[in-house]
Design a protein around this motif. Structure first.
Motif, short mmCIF file in Angstrom:
data_model
loop_
_atom_site.label_atom_id
_atom_site.label_comp_id
_atom_site.label_asym_id
_atom_site.label_seq_id
_atom_site.Cartn_x
_atom_site.Cartn_y
_atom_site.Cartn_z
N GLU A 83 25.92 58.42 32.23
CA GLU A 83 25.65 57.41 31.44
C GLU A 83 24.43 57.28 31.32
OE1 GLU A 83 26.42 52.47 31.27
OE2 GLU A 83 27.14 53.66 32.84
N LYS A 84 23.64 57.56 32.57
CA LYS A 84 22.09 57.26 32.48
C LYS A 84 21.33 58.48 31.64
CE LYS A 84 22.31 54.26 35.87
NZ LYS A 84 22.06 52.71 35.12
N TRP A 85 22.07 59.22 31.35
CA TRP A 85 21.33 60.40 30.53
C TRP A 85 21.66 60.41 29.30
CZ3 TRP A 85 18.07 64.04 33.07
CH2 TRP A 85 17.95 64.03 34.24
N ASN A 86 22.66 59.83 28.85
CA ASN A 86 23.19 59.50 27.43
C ASN A 86 22.19 58.98 26.32
OD1 ASN A 86 25.87 60.48 28.05
ND2 ASN A 86 26.56 58.37 28.21
N PRO A 87 21.21 58.29 26.66
CA PRO A 87 20.05 57.62 25.73
C PRO A 87 19.39 58.84 25.24
CG PRO A 87 20.25 56.18 27.70
CD PRO A 87 21.15 57.32 28.13
N ILE A 123 16.27 57.53 19.90
CA ILE A 123 15.12 57.42 21.03
C ILE A 123 14.07 58.14 21.02
CG2 ILE A 123 15.01 57.72 23.48
CD1 ILE A 123 16.45 55.31 22.79
N TRP A 124 14.40 59.42 20.65
CA TRP A 124 13.33 60.47 20.45
C TRP A 124 12.34 60.21 19.10
CZ3 TRP A 124 12.56 64.62 23.56
CH2 TRP A 124 13.50 64.86 24.72
N SER A 125 13.14 59.53 17.86
CA SER A 125 12.10 59.22 16.81
C SER A 125 11.50 58.15 16.75
CB SER A 125 13.09 59.23 15.79
OG SER A 125 14.00 58.43 15.67
N ASP A 126 11.83 57.13 17.42
CA ASP A 126 11.19 56.00 17.68
C ASP A 126 10.46 55.71 19.13
OD1 ASP A 126 12.61 55.29 15.55
OD2 ASP A 126 14.05 54.09 16.50
N MET A 127 10.55 56.62 20.05
CA MET A 127 10.01 56.34 21.20
C MET A 127 9.14 57.63 21.76
SD MET A 127 12.47 53.71 23.07
CE MET A 127 11.37 52.99 24.08
N TYR A 172 -1.89 55.13 30.02
CA TYR A 172 -0.57 54.26 30.16
C TYR A 172 -1.51 52.83 30.97
CZ TYR A 172 3.47 52.27 33.00
OH TYR A 172 4.30 51.39 33.47
N ILE A 173 -2.49 52.96 31.83
CA ILE A 173 -3.03 51.98 32.48
C ILE A 173 -3.51 50.86 31.47
CG2 ILE A 173 -4.68 51.13 34.46
CD1 ILE A 173 -2.28 52.86 35.29
N VAL A 174 -4.00 51.25 30.50
CA VAL A 174 -4.72 50.29 29.43
C VAL A 174 -3.87 50.15 28.38
CG1 VAL A 174 -7.02 51.08 30.17
CG2 VAL A 174 -5.95 52.29 28.55
N ALA A 175 -2.45 50.38 28.42
CA ALA A 175 -1.42 50.03 27.31
C ALA A 175 -1.68 50.81 26.14
CB ALA A 175 -1.61 48.65 26.92
N PHE A 176 -2.17 52.29 26.07
CA PHE A 176 -1.92 52.87 25.12
C PHE A 176 -0.80 53.45 25.15
CE2 PHE A 176 -2.90 57.70 23.88
CZ PHE A 176 -3.20 57.04 22.45
N PRO A 177 -0.25 53.56 24.06
CA PRO A 177 1.20 53.87 23.74
C PRO A 177 1.38 55.54 23.88
CG PRO A 177 0.32 53.35 21.54
CD PRO A 177 -0.61 52.96 22.68
N GLU A 178 1.14 56.10 24.83
CA GLU A 178 1.31 57.66 24.97
C GLU A 178 2.57 58.09 25.40
OE1 GLU A 178 1.03 58.73 28.52
OE2 GLU A 178 1.08 56.57 28.53
N LEU A 179 2.73 59.35 25.93
CA LEU A 179 4.01 59.72 26.21
C LEU A 179 4.55 59.02 27.48
CD1 LEU A 179 6.23 61.92 25.71
CD2 LEU A 179 5.01 63.54 27.04
N LEU A 180 3.82 58.89 28.49
CA LEU A 180 4.25 58.25 29.80
C LEU A 180 5.13 56.78 29.45
CD1 LEU A 180 4.61 58.48 32.80
CD2 LEU A 180 2.24 57.80 33.09
N ARG A 181 4.18 55.96 28.68
CA ARG A 181 4.43 54.80 28.39
C ARG A 181 5.63 54.53 27.60
NH1 ARG A 181 2.00 50.02 29.26
NH2 ARG A 181 2.62 48.28 28.05
N GLY A 182 6.10 55.68 26.77
CA GLY A 182 7.26 55.73 26.07
C GLY A 182 8.37 55.82 26.72
N GLY A 231 12.93 53.97 30.58
CA GLY A 231 13.60 53.57 31.79
C GLY A 231 13.77 52.40 31.98
N THR A 232 12.98 51.25 31.49
CA THR A 232 13.09 49.98 31.88
C THR A 232 14.32 49.56 30.98
OG1 THR A 232 10.83 49.72 32.25
CG2 THR A 232 12.08 47.65 31.53
N ARG A 233 14.46 50.16 29.56
CA ARG A 233 15.43 49.44 28.89
C ARG A 233 16.93 49.94 29.31
NH1 ARG A 233 15.08 50.52 22.55
NH2 ARG A 233 13.31 49.25 22.80
N PHE A 234 17.16 51.31 29.79
CA PHE A 234 18.30 51.48 30.03
C PHE A 234 18.41 51.86 31.54
CE2 PHE A 234 17.09 53.28 25.79
CZ PHE A 234 18.32 52.89 25.04
N ASN A 235 17.61 51.37 32.44
CA ASN A 235 17.66 51.54 33.66
C ASN A 235 17.98 52.90 34.27
OD1 ASN A 235 17.83 50.56 36.55
ND2 ASN A 235 20.04 50.06 36.32
N ASN A 236 17.43 53.78 33.48
CA ASN A 236 17.49 55.28 34.13
C ASN A 236 16.15 55.79 34.34
OD1 ASN A 236 16.50 55.13 31.47
ND2 ASN A 236 17.64 56.71 30.72
#
Length: 343
Positions: free
Chosen positions: A77-81, A87-91, A250-260, A265-270
């Protein structure tokens, strides 16, 4: 390997004897056992079955303990997202594009910065050498994260130091990341370029001077092209570092890969699956760049142009491209002995 199929002795260390080889086998077995133990602890911890093992250690060898716990991070279930295209196109893909965008712009600017200040440190004028040396050493000494924060704080500094009203100009996170990456990695590349130019045989410059070329022409048409060619593996290796450093956005809220992936991880608890997929993407990108550096080094070797890493790195001919940048930083050549023109 020699023609007889026997290993040639390495130049980095002495060949171990029988007792040393026996100790190495013991240490290797202990390290392997420890690694397996750590991996098992991580697996059971994120599988939510470690508590059962802690309560009854005898269950460690029970197959039921190693089952996939539906409440753990290893459940399907954790890997389904990651099977959802949105998920790939938006985030994921926007974050990856932002990462590559910042890294590409910063790489171009860092190379320009490195060439300008690397050549400046070889100037015939002492004040230019001193100024360029101060700039390079200053930005090499400051942590990259602080450079990013200083760039973001530029409007505040301009207001307090120069009286410029707030709102006159703004610094967005992308600009702060690019400026920080450019200044830090550009100062490192300046040392790489300086080492490469100094590694070019002096006869090349002397021959060009004898043909009537001035110093600008010698530097632009003779020395820099050869230095860039020979130092290309080290340059690419530093660009790999630059790409990895872009994750500090990521530290300065730049929407890069790690932040995505952090948002996933926060939305799907994975968190663990998201971290694994994110790390895999970074590894693939960096391995691709590293392979490019290795290919460039092999191509130079096939052309009979040993890289300065082979000539100057402490490890000698066996040293890799990353050692060149390290050697350039650790033991910069005699600064700045400019190429003397013959009259």
């Amino acid at each position: 390997m020699s023609v007889l199929g026997q290993k040639q002795p390495t130049r980095l260390f002495d060949a171990p004897g029988p007792k040393a080889r026996a100790r190495q086998r013991v240490y290797s077995a202990l390290a392997t056992f420890l690694a397996i133990g750590v991996a098992a602890f991580v697996y059971l911890g994120f599988n939510d079955t470690w508590d059962e093992v802690a309560a009854a250690p005898g269950q460690l060898f029970s197959a039921d303990i190693w089952r996939i716990d539906e409440a753990g991070q290893w459940s399907a279930e954790k890997w389904n997202p990651f099977l959802d295209p949105e998920i790939w196109s938006d985030m994921v893909l926007p974050g990856m594009m932002n990462t590559l965008h910042a890294a590409l712009v910063a790489a171009v600017l860092a190379i320009v910065f490195g060439i300008v200040f690397g050549v400046g440190r070889l100037s015939d004028h002492w004040w230019i050498r001193a100024l360029c040396g101060a700039v390079v050493e200053f930005f090499r000494s400051i942590p990259l994260l602080i450079l990013i924060f200083f760039t973001l704080a530029a409007p505040l500094a301009a207001n307090q130091l120069l009286g410029i009203p707030f709102g006159t100009f703004q610094v967005d996170p992308l600009t702060a990341v690019i400026v920080g990456l450019t200044l830090y990695n550009g100062s490192v590349l300046a040392e790489v370029f300086r080492a490469g130019i100094n590694a070019v045989p002096k006869g090349q410059a002397e021959a060009a001077y004898s043909l009537g070329m001035n110093k600008t022409q010698v530097m632009g048409f003779i020395l820099i092209p050869q230095a860039v060619t020979s130092m290309m593996p080290a340059i690419v290796a530093q660009l790999v570092v630059l790409l990895k450093d872009s994750a500090l956005g990521y530290i300065v809220a730049f929407p890069e890969l790690l932040r995505g992936f952090s948002l996933i991880g926060t939305r799907f608890n994975n968190v663990i699956p998201a971290a694994i997929v994110c790390a895999t993407i970074y590894i693939i990108i960096n391995i691709s760049l590293s392979r490019l550096a290795m290919w460039l080094e092999r191509r130079n070797a096939q052309r009979g142009k040993p890289t300065p890493a082979a000539a100057t790195a402490p490890g000698g001919p066996d040293a890799g491209p990353g050692d060149t940048a390290a050697a350039a930083e650790a033991e910069p050549p005699e600064s700045g002995e400019p190429v003397k023109r013959r009259h």
